[in-house]
Design a protein around this motif. Structure first.
Motif, PDB file in Angstrom:
ATOM      1  N   SER A  53       0.830  -1.205   0.000  1.00  0.00           N
ATOM      2  CA  SER A  53       0.000   0.000   0.000  1.00  0.00           C
ATOM      3  C   SER A  53       0.862   1.251   0.000  1.00  0.00           C
ATOM      4  CB  SER A  53      -0.892   0.017   1.242  1.00  0.00           C
ATOM      5  OG  SER A  53      -0.079   0.061   2.386  1.00  0.00           O
ATOM      6  N   SER A  54       0.268   2.373  -0.436  1.00  0.00           N
ATOM      7  CA  SER A  54       0.973   3.643  -0.425  1.00  0.00           C
ATOM      8  C   SER A  54      -0.046   4.754  -0.367  1.00  0.00           C
ATOM      9  CB  SER A  54       1.810   3.776  -1.699  1.00  0.00           C
ATOM     10  OG  SER A  54       2.079   5.129  -1.940  1.00  0.00           O
ATOM     11  N   SER A  55      -0.409   5.161   0.876  1.00  0.00           N
ATOM     12  CA  SER A  55      -1.397   6.234   0.941  1.00  0.00           C
ATOM     13  C   SER A  55      -0.733   7.576   0.691  1.00  0.00           C
ATOM     14  CB  SER A  55      -2.137   6.214   2.275  1.00  0.00           C
ATOM     15  OG  SER A  55      -1.196   6.199   3.304  1.00  0.00           O
ATOM     16  N   SER A  56       0.583   7.662   0.900  1.00  0.00           N
ATOM     17  CA  SER A  56       1.280   8.938   0.695  1.00  0.00           C
ATOM     18  C   SER A  56       1.370   9.290  -0.783  1.00  0.00           C
ATOM     19  CB  SER A  56       2.693   8.848   1.258  1.00  0.00           C
ATOM     20  OG  SER A  56       3.450   7.962   0.457  1.00  0.00           O
ATOM     21  N   GLN A  57       1.138   8.325  -1.646  1.00  0.00           N
ATOM     22  CA  GLN A  57       1.240   8.508  -3.102  1.00  0.00           C
ATOM     23  C   GLN A  57       2.663   8.804  -3.547  1.00  0.00           C
ATOM     24  OE1 GLN A  57      -1.491   7.983  -5.149  1.00  0.00           O
ATOM     25  NE2 GLN A  57      -2.593   7.504  -3.285  1.00  0.00           N
ATOM     26  N   LYS A  58       3.633   8.701  -2.633  1.00  0.00           N
ATOM     27  CA  LYS A  58       5.013   8.968  -3.051  1.00  0.00           C
ATOM     28  C   LYS A  58       5.553   7.783  -3.825  1.00  0.00           C
ATOM     29  CE  LYS A  58       6.365  12.314   0.428  1.00  0.00           C
ATOM     30  NZ  LYS A  58       6.020  12.017   1.826  1.00  0.00           N
ATOM     31  N   ARG A  59       5.044   6.622  -3.497  1.00  0.00           N
ATOM     32  CA  ARG A  59       5.494   5.422  -4.222  1.00  0.00           C
ATOM     33  C   ARG A  59       4.536   5.133  -5.365  1.00  0.00           C
ATOM     34  NH1 ARG A  59       4.829   0.888  -0.634  1.00  0.00           N
ATOM     35  NH2 ARG A  59       5.532  -0.467  -2.288  1.00  0.00           N
ATOM     36  N   THR A  60       5.107   4.636  -6.413  1.00  0.00           N
ATOM     37  CA  THR A  60       4.251   4.186  -7.510  1.00  0.00           C
ATOM     38  C   THR A  60       4.017   2.707  -7.310  1.00  0.00           C
ATOM     39  OG1 THR A  60       5.208   5.795  -8.974  1.00  0.00           O
ATOM     40  CG2 THR A  60       4.170   3.897 -10.013  1.00  0.00           C
ATOM     41  N   ILE A  61       2.772   2.324  -7.250  1.00  0.00           N
ATOM     42  CA  ILE A  61       2.477   0.893  -7.142  1.00  0.00           C
ATOM     43  C   ILE A  61       1.666   0.480  -8.365  1.00  0.00           C
ATOM     44  CG2 ILE A  61       1.437  -0.951  -5.776  1.00  0.00           C
ATOM     45  CD1 ILE A  61       1.731   0.793  -3.358  1.00  0.00           C
ATOM     46  N   THR A  62       2.191  -0.489  -9.071  1.00  0.00           N
ATOM     47  CA  THR A  62       1.499  -0.969 -10.261  1.00  0.00           C
ATOM     48  C   THR A  62       0.990  -2.372 -10.013  1.00  0.00           C
ATOM     49  OG1 THR A  62       2.936   0.363 -11.660  1.00  0.00           O
ATOM     50  CG2 THR A  62       1.737  -1.433 -12.737  1.00  0.00           C
ATOM     51  N   VAL A  63      -0.288  -2.536 -10.223  1.00  0.00           N
ATOM     52  CA  VAL A  63      -0.862  -3.873 -10.094  1.00  0.00           C
ATOM     53  C   VAL A  63      -1.113  -4.419 -11.496  1.00  0.00           C
ATOM     54  CG1 VAL A  63      -2.804  -5.211  -9.239  1.00  0.00           C
ATOM     55  CG2 VAL A  63      -1.885  -3.376  -7.886  1.00  0.00           C
ATOM     56  N   GLY A  64      -0.687  -5.644 -11.720  1.00  0.00           N
ATOM     57  CA  GLY A  64      -0.850  -6.263 -13.031  1.00  0.00           C
ATOM     58  C   GLY A  64      -1.886  -7.368 -12.982  1.00  0.00           C
ATOM     59  N   PHE A  65      -2.672  -7.464 -14.026  1.00  0.00           N
ATOM     60  CA  PHE A  65      -3.681  -8.531 -14.105  1.00  0.00           C
ATOM     61  C   PHE A  65      -3.495  -9.307 -15.387  1.00  0.00           C
ATOM     62  CE2 PHE A  65      -5.685  -5.424 -11.321  1.00  0.00           C
ATOM     63  CZ  PHE A  65      -6.173  -6.237 -10.309  1.00  0.00           C
ATOM     64  N   LEU A  66      -3.329 -10.590 -15.239  1.00  0.00           N
ATOM     65  CA  LEU A  66      -3.377 -11.470 -16.404  1.00  0.00           C
ATOM     66  C   LEU A  66      -4.809 -11.983 -16.452  1.00  0.00           C
ATOM     67  CD1 LEU A  66      -1.977 -12.999 -18.678  1.00  0.00           C
ATOM     68  CD2 LEU A  66      -1.417 -14.767 -17.070  1.00  0.00           C
ATOM     69  N   LEU A 106       4.038  -6.882 -18.864  1.00  0.00           N
ATOM     70  CA  LEU A 106       3.220  -7.112 -17.663  1.00  0.00           C
ATOM     71  C   LEU A 106       4.114  -7.560 -16.508  1.00  0.00           C
ATOM     72  CD1 LEU A 106       0.206  -7.440 -16.570  1.00  0.00           C
ATOM     73  CD2 LEU A 106       0.480  -9.859 -17.114  1.00  0.00           C
ATOM     74  N   ALA A 107       5.021  -8.476 -16.796  1.00  0.00           N
ATOM     75  CA  ALA A 107       5.917  -9.007 -15.769  1.00  0.00           C
ATOM     76  C   ALA A 107       6.845  -7.913 -15.239  1.00  0.00           C
ATOM     77  CB  ALA A 107       6.739 -10.163 -16.349  1.00  0.00           C
ATOM     78  N   ARG A 108       7.430  -7.157 -16.140  1.00  0.00           N
ATOM     79  CA  ARG A 108       8.426  -6.129 -15.781  1.00  0.00           C
ATOM     80  C   ARG A 108       7.837  -5.032 -14.919  1.00  0.00           C
ATOM     81  NH1 ARG A 108      10.084  -5.972 -21.134  1.00  0.00           N
ATOM     82  NH2 ARG A 108       8.780  -4.128 -21.435  1.00  0.00           N
ATOM     83  N   GLU A 109       6.609  -4.622 -15.219  1.00  0.00           N
ATOM     84  CA  GLU A 109       6.089  -3.397 -14.603  1.00  0.00           C
ATOM     85  C   GLU A 109       5.297  -3.603 -13.323  1.00  0.00           C
ATOM     86  OE1 GLU A 109       4.471  -0.586 -17.220  1.00  0.00           O
ATOM     87  OE2 GLU A 109       6.246  -0.715 -18.514  1.00  0.00           O
ATOM     88  N   SER A 110       4.862  -4.831 -13.075  1.00  0.00           N
ATOM     89  CA  SER A 110       3.921  -5.029 -11.962  1.00  0.00           C
ATOM     90  C   SER A 110       4.629  -5.262 -10.622  1.00  0.00           C
ATOM     91  CB  SER A 110       3.039  -6.248 -12.244  1.00  0.00           C
ATOM     92  OG  SER A 110       2.403  -6.122 -13.483  1.00  0.00           O
ATOM     93  N   ALA A 112      11.481 -11.962 -15.638  1.00  0.00           N
ATOM     94  CA  ALA A 112      11.275 -10.546 -15.979  1.00  0.00           C
ATOM     95  C   ALA A 112      10.636  -9.760 -14.832  1.00  0.00           C
ATOM     96  CB  ALA A 112      10.401 -10.441 -17.225  1.00  0.00           C
ATOM     97  N   MET A 113      10.100 -10.464 -13.813  1.00  0.00           N
ATOM     98  CA  MET A 113       9.415  -9.760 -12.715  1.00  0.00           C
ATOM     99  C   MET A 113      10.422  -9.064 -11.793  1.00  0.00           C
ATOM    100  SD  MET A 113       6.313 -12.377 -11.658  1.00  0.00           S
ATOM    101  CE  MET A 113       5.725 -11.404 -10.256  1.00  0.00           C
ATOM    102  N   LYS A 114       9.920  -8.102 -11.013  1.00  0.00           N
ATOM    103  CA  LYS A 114      10.780  -7.397 -10.058  1.00  0.00           C
ATOM    104  C   LYS A 114      11.112  -8.322  -8.883  1.00  0.00           C
ATOM    105  CE  LYS A 114       8.266  -3.104 -10.857  1.00  0.00           C
ATOM    106  NZ  LYS A 114       7.530  -1.983 -10.267  1.00  0.00           N
ATOM    107  N   PRO A 115      12.295  -8.196  -8.311  1.00  0.00           N
ATOM    108  CA  PRO A 115      12.630  -9.061  -7.160  1.00  0.00           C
ATOM    109  C   PRO A 115      11.767  -8.774  -5.930  1.00  0.00           C
ATOM    110  CG  PRO A 115      14.416  -7.514  -7.647  1.00  0.00           C
ATOM    111  CD  PRO A 115      13.404  -7.354  -8.736  1.00  0.00           C
ATOM    112  N   THR A 116      11.080  -7.634  -5.941  1.00  0.00           N
ATOM    113  CA  THR A 116      10.205  -7.277  -4.810  1.00  0.00           C
ATOM    114  C   THR A 116       8.745  -7.648  -5.078  1.00  0.00           C
ATOM    115  OG1 THR A 116      10.053  -5.123  -5.877  1.00  0.00           O
ATOM    116  CG2 THR A 116      11.609  -5.327  -4.037  1.00  0.00           C
ATOM    117  N   ALA A 117       8.477  -8.194  -6.244  1.00  0.00           N
ATOM    118  CA  ALA A 117       7.074  -8.418  -6.635  1.00  0.00           C
ATOM    119  C   ALA A 117       6.546  -9.775  -6.164  1.00  0.00           C
ATOM    120  CB  ALA A 117       6.946  -8.318  -8.156  1.00  0.00           C
TER     121      ALA A 117
END
Ligand code: 8YV
Length: 353
Positions: free
Chosen positions: A152-165, A223-227, A251-256
């Motif tokens: 979550s990011s209520s501060s909006q300082k972080r960009t959070i991208t949710v991906g849906f297949l 999709l993998a890279r950005e989510s 291709a996914m992020k190590p934090t994803a």
């Protein structure tokens, strides 16, 4: 005398739903008597001459099944939204209707999807086991012990991208639940655009969900890279088999995290276990695994501390299962009596060669 139609029901649907069927004098009811998988031999012995059959996702409806029923069969009613256990072209060729149970389970599965995302990202499996194993007393408040990833990011300082297949009913209901977490970007990959899709669909989704951007992609790698979270919410079957493979996971992020509440066949289990073990991704939340229910403690995904594996319980609330069972029973009755089904899967596209 009332003409009686033989119907076979592959599971006892409980005291609230069985009367719906039992009170219909037009039906001659045959019910699998045990509380476990319906035995194939029993099924094949009982379906000849039936007009309708109610199945679960573990009952395979193929040519053998349909030929054994014979020409009297009018309807197959499955107590599931998924239909990868049903050979659709075989039904279409024979003019048999397929009833299924969409909508009624959307909320329950969307709830569980969010739960899996949180469990996987916040290390629920490891932290639960710390308490279970009596290790909590030796905890020393090491600042980063037990830490997981924040979704979550209520501060909006972080960009959070949710991906849906897959971006159907359950995906949208999952997104709606995540918006208050401060999700700001959405990327989705869905079956090819049809003429019915609006040209402004992404702008419409942005307004509908109140997020900064929604983008459709046809590129799995993108999709993998950005989510930051990938939700796998697409149908099973040959066209999506192992769509999540080593190439995708690398291709996914190590934090994803990867969340799969749909069908196990979409994910290559060996590749996923390796991805989590070697840290290509943070973790996974799975309600389904290929080969289920034969998934035991020695399964590589079950052994992985950052993989949460649940035994396919997405729709398992009393409220939802009751609605699924009664909708499946109503679809069965309507199909047998030649009436319109409340939820029929259109099979037109399967009739052409
Ligand atoms: C199970 C599901 O089928 O509906 C589906 O497709 O995967 C689940 O809801 C259901 O729990 C079994 O009846």
């Amino acid at each position: 005398p009332v003409r009686r139609h033989k119907v076979v029901v592959c599971r006892d649907l409980g005291p609230d739903v069985m009367p719906l069927l039992r009170e219909r004098r037009e039906l001659e009811l045959i019910v699998w008597p045990e509380d476990k998988f319906c035995d194939r031999k029993w099924l094949l012995e009982n379906i000849p001459g039936c007009s309708g059959v109610l199945v679960m996702l573990s009952d395979i409806v193929n040519e053998e099944f349909l030929d054994t029923c014979g020409p009297s069969l009018k309807v197959v009613s499955t107590m599931s939204v998924g239909y990868d256990h049903v050979k659709l072209p075989a039904l279409a060729q024979r003019g048999i209707k397929l009833g299924y149970t969409p909508d009624v389970l959307t909320d329950a599965v969307a709830d569980l999807s969010v739960m899996l995302a949180l469990m996987a990202s916040r290390n629920a499996k490891q932290t639960l086991s710390v308490v279970q194993n009596g290790e909590w007393p030796s905890f020393s408040w090491a600042p980063f012990a037990f830490c997981g990833r924040q979704i979550s990011s209520s501060s909006q300082k972080r960009t959070i991208t949710v991906g849906f297949l897959g971006f159907g009913r359950i995906a949208k209901a999952t997104l709606a639940r995540l918006v208050p977490f401060g999700i700001n970007h959405v990327i989705f990959l869905s079956s090819p655009k049809s003429k019915r899709d609006s040209p402004n669909e992404c702008a419409e989704f942005e307004r509908q969900f109140g997020v900064k951007s929604v983008r459709r992609t046809a590129d799995l790698q993108e999709l993998a890279r950005e989510s930051d979270i990938v939700f796998v919410l697409a149908p099973g079957g040959p066209s999506t088999h192992h769509i999540i493979d080593e190439y995708f996971l690398r291709a996914m992020k190590p934090t994803a995290v990867l969340v799969n509440p749909s069908r196990g066949t979409l994910v290559d289990s060996d590749a996923l276990a390796k991805a989590v073990h070697e840290g290509w991704i943070w973790g996974a939340g799975l309600d389904v695994v290929e080969g289920e229910p034969n998934v035991t403690a020695d399964h590589p995904l079950v052994k992985e501390p950052r993989c949460v594996v649940l035994p396919h319980v997405g729709s398992a609330t009393f409220e939802t299962r009751l609605e699924m069972a009664s909708l499946a029973a109503r679809n069965l009755i309507a199909g047998v009596l030649g009436e319109e089904l409340e939820h029929e899967l259109g099979l037109q596209s399967y009739t052409s060669p």
